[in-house]
Design a protein around this motif. Structure first.
Motif, PDB file in Angstrom:
ATOM      1  N   GLY B  24       0.803  -1.208   0.000  1.00  0.00           N
ATOM      2  CA  GLY B  24       0.000   0.000   0.000  1.00  0.00           C
ATOM      3  C   GLY B  24       0.835   1.256   0.000  1.00  0.00           C
ATOM      4  N   GLU B  51      -0.586   3.096  -6.326  1.00  0.00           N
ATOM      5  CA  GLU B  51      -1.644   2.264  -5.735  1.00  0.00           C
ATOM      6  C   GLU B  51      -2.085   1.149  -6.676  1.00  0.00           C
ATOM      7  OE1 GLU B  51      -1.564   5.540  -5.613  1.00  0.00           O
ATOM      8  OE2 GLU B  51      -1.700   6.107  -3.490  1.00  0.00           O
ATOM      9  N   ALA B  73      -4.816   2.049   0.481  1.00  0.00           N
ATOM     10  CA  ALA B  73      -4.627   3.305  -0.247  1.00  0.00           C
ATOM     11  C   ALA B  73      -5.295   4.414   0.545  1.00  0.00           C
ATOM     12  CB  ALA B  73      -5.231   3.223  -1.646  1.00  0.00           C
ATOM     13  N   GLY B  78      -5.300   8.447  -4.306  1.00  0.00           N
ATOM     14  CA  GLY B  78      -4.870   7.111  -3.880  1.00  0.00           C
ATOM     15  C   GLY B  78      -5.965   6.110  -4.162  1.00  0.00           C
ATOM     16  N   ASN B  81      -6.652   5.482  -7.940  1.00  0.00           N
ATOM     17  CA  ASN B  81      -5.588   4.665  -8.548  1.00  0.00           C
ATOM     18  C   ASN B  81      -5.782   3.160  -8.316  1.00  0.00           C
ATOM     19  OD1 ASN B  81      -4.166   6.721  -9.697  1.00  0.00           O
ATOM     20  ND2 ASN B  81      -2.621   6.862  -8.096  1.00  0.00           N
ATOM     21  N   THR B  82      -6.656   2.774  -7.427  1.00  0.00           N
ATOM     22  CA  THR B  82      -6.858   1.340  -7.166  1.00  0.00           C
ATOM     23  C   THR B  82      -7.848   0.710  -8.142  1.00  0.00           C
ATOM     24  OG1 THR B  82      -8.752   1.624  -5.664  1.00  0.00           O
ATOM     25  CG2 THR B  82      -6.552   1.709  -4.677  1.00  0.00           C
ATOM     26  N   CYS B  98      -9.438  -4.219  -0.725  1.00  0.00           N
ATOM     27  CA  CYS B  98      -8.807  -2.909  -0.783  1.00  0.00           C
ATOM     28  C   CYS B  98      -9.377  -2.073   0.356  1.00  0.00           C
ATOM     29  CB  CYS B  98      -9.133  -2.255  -2.123  1.00  0.00           C
ATOM     30  SG  CYS B  98      -8.582  -0.558  -2.250  1.00  0.00           S
ATOM     31  N   THR B 100      -9.421   1.580   1.838  1.00  0.00           N
ATOM     32  CA  THR B 100      -9.060   2.966   1.560  1.00  0.00           C
ATOM     33  C   THR B 100      -9.396   3.844   2.757  1.00  0.00           C
ATOM     34  OG1 THR B 100     -11.216   3.154   0.469  1.00  0.00           O
ATOM     35  CG2 THR B 100      -9.308   2.910  -0.953  1.00  0.00           C
TER      36      THR B 100
END
Lengths: 114, 563
Positions: B24, B51, B73, B78, B81-82, B98, B100
């Motif tokens: 990460g 990310e 992220a 951020g 970008n995932t 994920c 965030t």
């Protein structure tokens, strides 16, 4: 069975199905459901949503056209984690029509704020 | 009674799920999570450089172990970008989670600094997602995320946690039990009996194995069924490795760049048994003309895959391993001499043409030689392009969970970070990433992550200074007008790699390329091998997009003989 009548002659009249969904009630559930229909290019003709019981779950009725993709659509809706149950019904002629009348009555006599 | 912050609770829950490594990048909105992670004795953090890289590192871990992997992220950029890594995981059914950071709850909806609606944006690219609205929801949400990611058809889950939820205090008497996948219902016995009868009655059946078979550990069950019922077996791109290539019933890959004889035999088959494959158009070609004479039995754990693209004569919703094992017990023992003789004849008449397979500087030879040097324990990742298709066609001895490639989304940039993730999860195995110059440039910053972690990743770069698969389509279908797909600047990849702290070798200037390749592949730690290849060399056979599989171009044995 109610038929959706073409107004401008461009869309064929098709039989309608009403999908009865029982869903978790929190912000975002509606966007999961409507987004799924939108990105699979499947139009929803009518939506009715009300909370049930204490408000932890909701009942959603979706009025959709019956076409060959409907079964696939139902399977996709069933996969959504927040959808607890999906039951397809032959759409009742009266349901959404009487809802129109209900909303009309509800709007009548209200003050427009903005 | 224990009192802790939301962030500490998240880390505790991840530890209890058995998470050992999180890739990460920190930022303002997930710093409480990072501060809590810094105190974890069990979880290692790997600082990615982008990310998307973190997401593919997690995919490398998840695809090679079969268990959910986690990446972090921050909010805003951020989080956005995932999305590519999440979409990739969705299309290939990979369990990743994920997490965030989000701006604090009072700021949500105000267009605050680095605020973005990642919950809304990730709906179409995740299996499910959560925006955590109170610290009390965390125990349920984190365990649910693991359950959902791993259950049934696996997939990505996003959990968005506002910063003030991370810092809020919670008092808990007990932590929830770690979650695993839901139990799977056994397949319908009557359908299995029907399927067995259809297989027994078929004269020219073919078994097609997909990513679902490879990922769920069902390949043993698959080839036991194939052996008993005499089923020639083909695989989709993601199913490769499910049957060993030296098995007499092994046919190879079908589809756009599949083996020529497979696409021909599919035209003749009268029964297609599909397990854990979703009949992607790259595999089927024009679906209306796919296996035109065959009845279709389709097995998938996801009911919505049945009848999605092709109406099955029999659909079976089941775990592939369970259903294939049960079927093996129901079918009659069959030698199927006539059909297998026809299959052998077709294979002999149309062998895969891997020109230059001894020369490590030829595209196919590079793949073959690399595989021979690294041996059967290696994990193979690829990027997306001609090198990917060549690896799929030519790598010797692919195995499930050791063949990691971006199938559904076809993401350039997948290979390097996925290789890092696989190497982190399997420090005892060599990992090789086949890539092209176009693909490598898309996540080249992760070379720094490779150098920093010292992972045993070998990057084998078939460098044609252009977008090879795009040029191939322009060459074949756009009047040879190669436009916008060749680079004017020639990047010095060995120097770039060395700048990132990664050892590099250039086979282009090597006097003994095979020895140099071997030395590079067998040294410890990350290494890049640059191999200049000709841009004009297309990958054959090729089914034109939208055409039927039988209309493949090139790859005929006679064409080779006259070349």
């Amino acid at each position: 069975m109610r038929m959706l009548t073409p107004e401008d002659g461009t869309r064929p009249a098709r039989a309608l199905t009403a999908l009865r969904l029982t869903v978790n009630n929190h912000p975002g559930v509606m966007s999961h459901i409507c987004g799924l229909f939108a990105r699979r290019a499947f139009n929803v003709e009518g939506i009715l949503c009300t909370p049930l019981g204490g408000g932890a779950i909701s009942r959603i009725w979706l009025l959709v056209q019956e076409d060959e993709r409907l079964e696939q659509m139902i399977r996709q809706v069933r996969k959504l984690q927040d959808v607890l149950e999906v039951l397809p019904y032959a759409a009742d002629e009266g349901a959404f029509t009487s809802l129109d009348a209900c909303v009309e009555g509800w709007e009548r006599g209200r003050t427009l704020l903005a | 009674m224990q009192s802790m912050s939301g962030a500490e609770l998240v880390i505790r829950l991840l530890e209890r799920q058995g998470v050992e490594c999180i890739a990460g990048i920190p930022g303002g909105a997930n710093l409480p999570l990072y501060d809590a992670l810094s105190k974890s004795p069990a979880i290692r953090h790997v600082l990615a450089r982008h990310e998307q890289g973190a997401g593919f590192i997690a995919q490398g871990m998840a695809r090679s172990t079969g268990r959910p992997a986690v990446f972090f992220a921050t909010s805003g950029p951020g989080a956005t970008n995932t999305l590519t890594a999440l979409a990739d995981a969705k299309l290939d059914s990979v369990p990743v989670i994920c997490i965030t950071g989000q701006v604090s709850r009072p700021l949500i909806g105000t267009d605050a600094f680095q605020e973005v609606d990642i919950y809304g944006m990730s709906i179409p690219v995740t299996k499910h997602n959560f925006l955590v609205r109170s610290v009390e929801d965390l125990p349920r949400v984190i365990t649910e995320a693991f359950r959902i990611a791993a259950s049934g058809r696996p997939g990505p889950v996003l959990v968005d946690i506002p910063k003030d939820v991370q810092t809020a205090t919670i008092v808990l008497s007990t932590l929830p039990e770690p979650a695993g996948p839901d139990p799977v219902e056994p397949p319908d016995a009557e359908s299995l009996t029907r399927a067995a009868r259809m297989i027994d009655e078929a004269e020219r059946p073919i078994l097609l194995l997909g990513g679902g078979v490879a990922a769920s550990g069902a390949s043993g069950a698959a080839f036991r069924l194939a052996e008993r019922a005499g089923l020639p077996t083909t695989m989709s791109l993601l199913g490769l490795g499910a049957m060993p290539e030296n098995h007499p019933l092994h046919l190879g890959m079908l589809g756009m760049h599949g083996a020529r004889c497979v696409n021909m035999l599919m035209e003749e088959c009268d029964l297609l048994l599909v397990a854990g494959a979703r009949l992607d158009d790259r595999a089927t070609g024009q679906v209306e003309r796919f296996c035109p004479k065959a009845k279709l039995i389709h097995m998938d754990i996801d009911q919505s895959e049945l009848d999605k693209l092709k109406q099955a004569h029999l659909g079976i919703m089941a775990d592939a391993g369970t259903a294939l094992t049960a079927l093996a017990g129901l079918v009659a023992l069959s030698e199927r001499r006539e059909w297998l003789a026809r299959v052998a004849e077709c294979k002999a008449a149309h062998p895969l043409l891997l020109s230059g397979s001894d020369d490590p500087r030829a595209p196919y030879g590079l793949v073959r030689r690399t595989g021979e040097i690294l041996g059967p324990e290696a994990i193979v990742t690829t990027d997306v392009g001609q090198h990917q298709m060549r690896a799929a066609q030519a790598y010797p001895g692919l195995r499930p969970r050791r063949w990691l490639t971006s199938g559904g989304l076809g993401t350039m940039g997948f290979g390097l970070p996925a290789a890092i993730g696989a190497a982190l999860a399997h420090p005892d195995r060599p990992v090789v990433c086949f890539t092209g110059d176009g693909s490598l440039l898309m996540n080249i910053q992760e070379l720094a992550t490779a150098a920093e972690t010292g992972v045993n990743v070998k990057i084998v770069l078939a460098n044609n200074n252009g977008l090879g698969l795009v040029q191939q389509q322009q060459d074949l279908f756009y009047g040879r007008r190669i436009f916008g797909s060749g680079y004017r600047l020639r990047v010095d990849f060995p120097r770039v790699a060395e700048g990132f702290g990664v050892h590099a070798v250039d086979l282009g200037s090597s006097r003994d390329p095979l020895a140099d390749l071997e030395r590079a592949l067998l040294r410890e730690g990350p290494c890049l091998v640059n191999v200049p290849v000709a841009a004009e060399e297309n990958v054959y056979p090729m089914v034109p997009p939208g055409a039927a599989n039988i209309e493949m171009i090139g790859g005929e044995a006679h064409a080779h003989a006259h070349a």
